[in-house]
Design an enzyme around this catalytic site. Structure first.
Site, PDB file in Angstrom:
ATOM      1  N   HIS A   1     -28.027 -23.074   0.296  1.00 29.32           N
ATOM      2  CA  HIS A   1     -27.090 -24.078  -0.219  1.00 29.32           C
ATOM      3  C   HIS A   1     -27.412 -25.339   0.565  1.00 29.32           C
ATOM      4  O   HIS A   1     -27.407 -25.322   1.801  1.00 29.32           O
ATOM      5  CB  HIS A   1     -25.639 -23.636   0.017  1.00 29.32           C
ATOM      6  CG  HIS A   1     -24.617 -24.612  -0.489  1.00 29.32           C
ATOM      7  ND1 HIS A   1     -23.484 -24.199  -1.162  1.00 29.32           N
ATOM      8  CD2 HIS A   1     -24.523 -25.960  -0.437  1.00 29.32           C
ATOM      9  CE1 HIS A   1     -22.750 -25.261  -1.499  1.00 29.32           C
ATOM     10  NE2 HIS A   1     -23.379 -26.344  -1.038  1.00 29.32           N
ATOM     11  N   ILE A   2     -27.719 -26.422  -0.134  1.00 30.62           N
ATOM     12  CA  ILE A   2     -28.205 -27.615   0.544  1.00 30.62           C
ATOM     13  C   ILE A   2     -27.260 -28.051   1.660  1.00 30.62           C
ATOM     14  O   ILE A   2     -26.043 -28.090   1.486  1.00 30.62           O
ATOM     15  CB  ILE A   2     -28.423 -28.770  -0.467  1.00 30.62           C
ATOM     16  CG1 ILE A   2     -29.184 -29.918   0.195  1.00 30.62           C
ATOM     17  CG2 ILE A   2     -27.108 -29.232  -1.078  1.00 30.62           C
ATOM     18  CD1 ILE A   2     -29.669 -30.978  -0.784  1.00 30.62           C
ATOM     19  N   HIS A   3     -27.824 -28.325   2.830  1.00 30.06           N
ATOM     20  CA  HIS A   3     -27.022 -28.773   3.965  1.00 30.06           C
ATOM     21  C   HIS A   3     -27.849 -29.715   4.830  1.00 30.06           C
ATOM     22  O   HIS A   3     -29.024 -29.483   5.090  1.00 30.06           O
ATOM     23  CB  HIS A   3     -26.491 -27.600   4.789  1.00 30.06           C
ATOM     24  CG  HIS A   3     -27.518 -26.607   5.236  1.00 30.06           C
ATOM     25  ND1 HIS A   3     -28.106 -25.699   4.388  1.00 30.06           N
ATOM     26  CD2 HIS A   3     -28.060 -26.370   6.459  1.00 30.06           C
ATOM     27  CE1 HIS A   3     -28.958 -24.946   5.058  1.00 30.06           C
ATOM     28  NE2 HIS A   3     -28.958 -25.334   6.324  1.00 30.06           N
ATOM     29  N   LEU A   4     -27.209 -30.785   5.234  1.00 28.35           N
ATOM     30  CA  LEU A   4     -27.835 -31.794   6.084  1.00 28.35           C
ATOM     31  C   LEU A   4     -27.445 -31.535   7.532  1.00 28.35           C
ATOM     32  O   LEU A   4     -26.250 -31.493   7.858  1.00 28.35           O
ATOM     33  CB  LEU A   4     -27.377 -33.186   5.657  1.00 28.35           C
ATOM     34  CG  LEU A   4     -27.899 -34.373   6.490  1.00 28.35           C
ATOM     35  CD1 LEU A   4     -29.410 -34.490   6.376  1.00 28.35           C
ATOM     36  CD2 LEU A   4     -27.217 -35.673   6.048  1.00 28.35           C
TER      37      LEU A   4
END
Length: 228
Positions: free
Chosen positions: A183-186
């Site tokens: 899940h995209i995470h910065l």
């Protein structure tokens, strides 16, 4: 041949390193950690009850005269998110929040690698930075990444103001298969100068085949290219 062998060697080393150090799965619990008074957060840092595993987001629209005439509602279904971040969005496990908006949530990384180590995630399920394809994405990819960067900088400005002023921070996405959660995470790390060498110049080194900086992603998307 020497360079190819070195590249494969580095890839094997980084694969083993990331596999052994990126398990951020917290223990199952229904208790939610309350934010401390020094956390930069909106007026409501915790989610309202989402018994249906979803969230309704409303946005006003304007007519040709600039008057607000109606509101559209978008429903985000958290129940279909199979990741640990889906559990966080559904309030099924403990997390330590920083800032929340209608579309983003930020919280402390469970295994911090800097004095400040936050994660900024989208509430909409986007598997990874590789999913940001401007020609086929059902969302504005530049807006997604820009809003993630803006939230990250707000956190640094509040929690590590000196690092913010000196730009002593790292804002980075891991590139599959080197990401720990699909899940995209910065990653938001500050001060970068206080990080362990192996994390600053290894795991979170941007411009590598395993990690990319947020500005590099934005530059590519603005040119109509894929994020990585």
């Amino acid at each position: 041949m020497i360079l190819l062998g070195r590249e494969r060697f580095l890839k094997c080393i980084m694969t083993a390193f990331l596999a052994s150090s990126t398990n951020n799965t917290p223990p199952p619990t229904t208790t939610k950690l309350e934010p401390s008074s020094n956390i930069a957060a909106t007026s409501e840092t915790s989610f309202p009850s989402k018994k249906e595993g979803s969230s309704s987001l409303s946005s006003a629209v304007k007519n040709n005269n600039g008057e607000t005439t109606a509101a559209t509602t978008t429903v985000i279904d958290y129940s279909s998110n199979p990741t640990i971040f889906g559990q966080i969005l559904r309030q099924e496990i403990l997390y330590y929040p920083y800032i929340e908006t209608d579309t983003l949530l930020s919280f402390r990384d469970r295994t911090p690698r800097a004095p400040l180590h936050a994660l900024v995630i989208t509430k909409q399920y986007i598997p990874s930075v590789r999913s940001l394809q401007p020609s086929s994405s059902p969302y504005d990819t530049v807006e997604v990444v820009s809003s993630m960067k803006e939230m990250a900088l707000d956190i640094i400005k509040s929690q590590q103001p000196t690092a913010y002023q000196k730009q002593d921070y790292i804002l980075a996405f891991h590139i599959p298969p080197f990401n720990s959660v699909d899940h995209i995470h910065l990653h938001v790390l500050a001060p970068a100068s206080e990080m362990n060498f192996i994390y600053r110049h290894g795991k979170y080194a941007t411009g590598t085949f395993w990690c990319t900086g947020v500005d590099d992603v934005l530059n590519r998307l603005k040119k109509g290219q894929s994020a990585v």
